[in-house]
Motif scaffolding. Structure first.
Motif, short mmCIF file in Angstrom:
data_model
loop_
_atom_site.label_atom_id
_atom_site.label_comp_id
_atom_site.label_asym_id
_atom_site.label_seq_id
_atom_site.Cartn_x
_atom_site.Cartn_y
_atom_site.Cartn_z
N PHE A 26 -0.01 -14.79 5.98
CA PHE A 26 0.38 -15.34 7.27
C PHE A 26 1.69 -16.10 7.15
CE2 PHE A 26 -3.94 -14.43 8.46
CZ PHE A 26 -3.85 -14.19 9.82
N SER A 27 2.42 -16.15 8.26
CA SER A 27 3.69 -16.86 8.32
C SER A 27 3.79 -17.55 9.67
CB SER A 27 4.85 -15.87 8.17
OG SER A 27 6.07 -16.49 8.50
N ASN A 28 4.34 -18.76 9.68
CA ASN A 28 4.56 -19.47 10.94
C ASN A 28 6.05 -19.74 11.16
OD1 ASN A 28 5.09 -21.44 9.07
ND2 ASN A 28 3.57 -22.89 9.81
N GLU A 29 6.90 -18.91 10.59
CA GLU A 29 8.35 -19.12 10.64
C GLU A 29 8.97 -18.78 11.99
OE1 GLU A 29 9.24 -18.16 5.96
OE2 GLU A 29 9.21 -16.52 7.41
N VAL A 30 8.28 -17.99 12.82
CA VAL A 30 8.84 -17.59 14.11
C VAL A 30 8.06 -18.32 15.20
CG1 VAL A 30 9.32 -15.68 15.67
CG2 VAL A 30 9.51 -15.34 13.19
N PRO A 31 8.71 -19.22 15.92
CA PRO A 31 8.01 -19.96 16.97
C PRO A 31 7.47 -19.02 18.05
CG PRO A 31 10.17 -20.94 16.51
CD PRO A 31 10.11 -19.63 15.78
N GLY A 32 6.31 -19.38 18.60
CA GLY A 32 5.74 -18.63 19.70
C GLY A 32 4.90 -17.43 19.32
N GLN A 33 4.67 -17.25 18.02
CA GLN A 33 3.84 -16.12 17.60
C GLN A 33 3.10 -16.43 16.32
OE1 GLN A 33 6.59 -13.06 15.15
NE2 GLN A 33 7.19 -13.23 17.29
N ASP A 34 1.94 -15.81 16.20
CA ASP A 34 1.20 -15.80 14.93
C ASP A 34 1.49 -14.44 14.32
OD1 ASP A 34 -0.03 -18.31 15.30
OD2 ASP A 34 -1.60 -17.40 16.53
N ARG A 35 1.66 -14.41 13.01
CA ARG A 35 1.96 -13.13 12.38
C ARG A 35 1.53 -13.14 10.92
NH1 ARG A 35 8.05 -12.55 10.45
NH2 ARG A 35 8.34 -14.62 9.60
N PHE A 36 1.36 -11.93 10.41
CA PHE A 36 1.12 -11.76 8.98
C PHE A 36 1.76 -10.48 8.51
CE2 PHE A 36 -2.76 -9.68 10.69
CZ PHE A 36 -2.75 -8.47 10.00
N HIS A 37 1.96 -10.42 7.21
CA HIS A 37 2.45 -9.21 6.55
C HIS A 37 1.36 -8.69 5.64
CE1 HIS A 37 6.36 -11.03 7.65
NE2 HIS A 37 6.69 -9.78 7.82
N THR A 38 1.37 -7.38 5.49
CA THR A 38 0.48 -6.71 4.54
C THR A 38 1.23 -5.46 4.10
OG1 THR A 38 -1.81 -5.95 4.16
CG2 THR A 38 -0.77 -5.33 6.26
N VAL A 39 0.57 -4.60 3.37
CA VAL A 39 1.17 -3.33 2.96
C VAL A 39 0.19 -2.20 3.26
CG1 VAL A 39 2.63 -4.31 1.15
CG2 VAL A 39 0.33 -3.54 0.57
N ASP A 40 0.74 -0.99 3.42
CA ASP A 40 -0.11 0.18 3.58
C ASP A 40 -0.60 0.60 2.18
OD1 ASP A 40 1.95 1.66 2.34
OD2 ASP A 40 2.39 2.86 4.10
N PRO A 41 -1.37 1.67 2.06
CA PRO A 41 -1.90 2.05 0.74
C PRO A 41 -0.83 2.38 -0.30
CG PRO A 41 -3.09 3.20 2.48
CD PRO A 41 -1.92 2.50 3.13
N PHE A 42 0.42 2.56 0.13
CA PHE A 42 1.48 2.95 -0.79
C PHE A 42 2.46 1.83 -1.08
CE2 PHE A 42 0.18 6.38 2.06
CZ PHE A 42 -0.57 7.12 1.16
N GLY A 43 2.23 0.64 -0.48
CA GLY A 43 3.10 -0.51 -0.72
C GLY A 43 4.18 -0.72 0.31
N ASN A 44 4.20 0.08 1.40
CA ASN A 44 5.16 -0.15 2.48
C ASN A 44 4.79 -1.42 3.23
OD1 ASN A 44 6.85 2.26 2.34
ND2 ASN A 44 5.03 3.38 3.00
N ARG A 45 5.75 -2.31 3.43
CA ARG A 45 5.52 -3.57 4.12
C ARG A 45 5.28 -3.33 5.62
NH1 ARG A 45 9.67 -8.61 4.86
NH2 ARG A 45 8.08 -10.22 5.03
N LEU A 46 4.31 -4.06 6.17
CA LEU A 46 3.98 -3.98 7.59
C LEU A 46 3.82 -5.39 8.13
CD1 LEU A 46 1.09 -1.34 7.34
CD2 LEU A 46 3.51 -0.90 7.87
#
Length: 125
Positions: free
Chosen positions: A98-118
């Motif tokens: 999770f990241s709170n760096e962008v005001p006004g939104q909740d967000r997180f990053h993950t990867v697909d099965p091959f390591g592509n960032r999403l």
């Protein structure tokens, strides 16, 4: 007189996958994320990969022979139910950051099965 240029929407995002990765794509994008697989046009089907339809967008997963995952570049998907998706991904072994760096939104990053960032985000009402 030249017609005005107007970019209207993002139709699809293209992500690279390694050869033979279609089943993992179906498990992740179809079963886990709930997108519907759509047929690739016949002229493109022989190249491998698969396409999925979301609400107003498509995700095209194409085979890249010299595959390297996108570690920084990424699509950002706006969703409802962010925490539920984060829990679902974590329950299936995907790291969720999770990241709170962008005001006004909740967000997180993950990867697909091959390591592509999403990125997945939910706007505050």
């Amino acid at each position: 007189m030249t017609a005005a240029l107007s970019l209207a929407a993002i139709n699809h995002v293209q992500l690279a996958i390694p050869a033979g990765g279609e089943q993992q794509c179906r498990a992740f994008w179809g079963e886990l994320l709930g997108l519907s697989e759509i047929p690739k046009p016949p002229a493109l089907a022989s190249r491998g990969g698969c396409w999925f339809q979301g609400s107003g967008f498509q995700v095209h997963l194409g085979v890249e022979l010299d595959f390297r995952p996108a570690l920084k570049a990424h699509p950002g998907f706006e969703i409802r139910g962010l925490r539920a998706l984060a829990d679902r991904l974590a329950d299936h072994g995907y790291l969720v950051t999770f990241s709170n760096e962008v005001p006004g939104q909740d967000r997180f990053h993950t990867v697909d099965p091959f390591g592509n960032r999403l990125e997945f985000l939910e706007l505050h009402s």
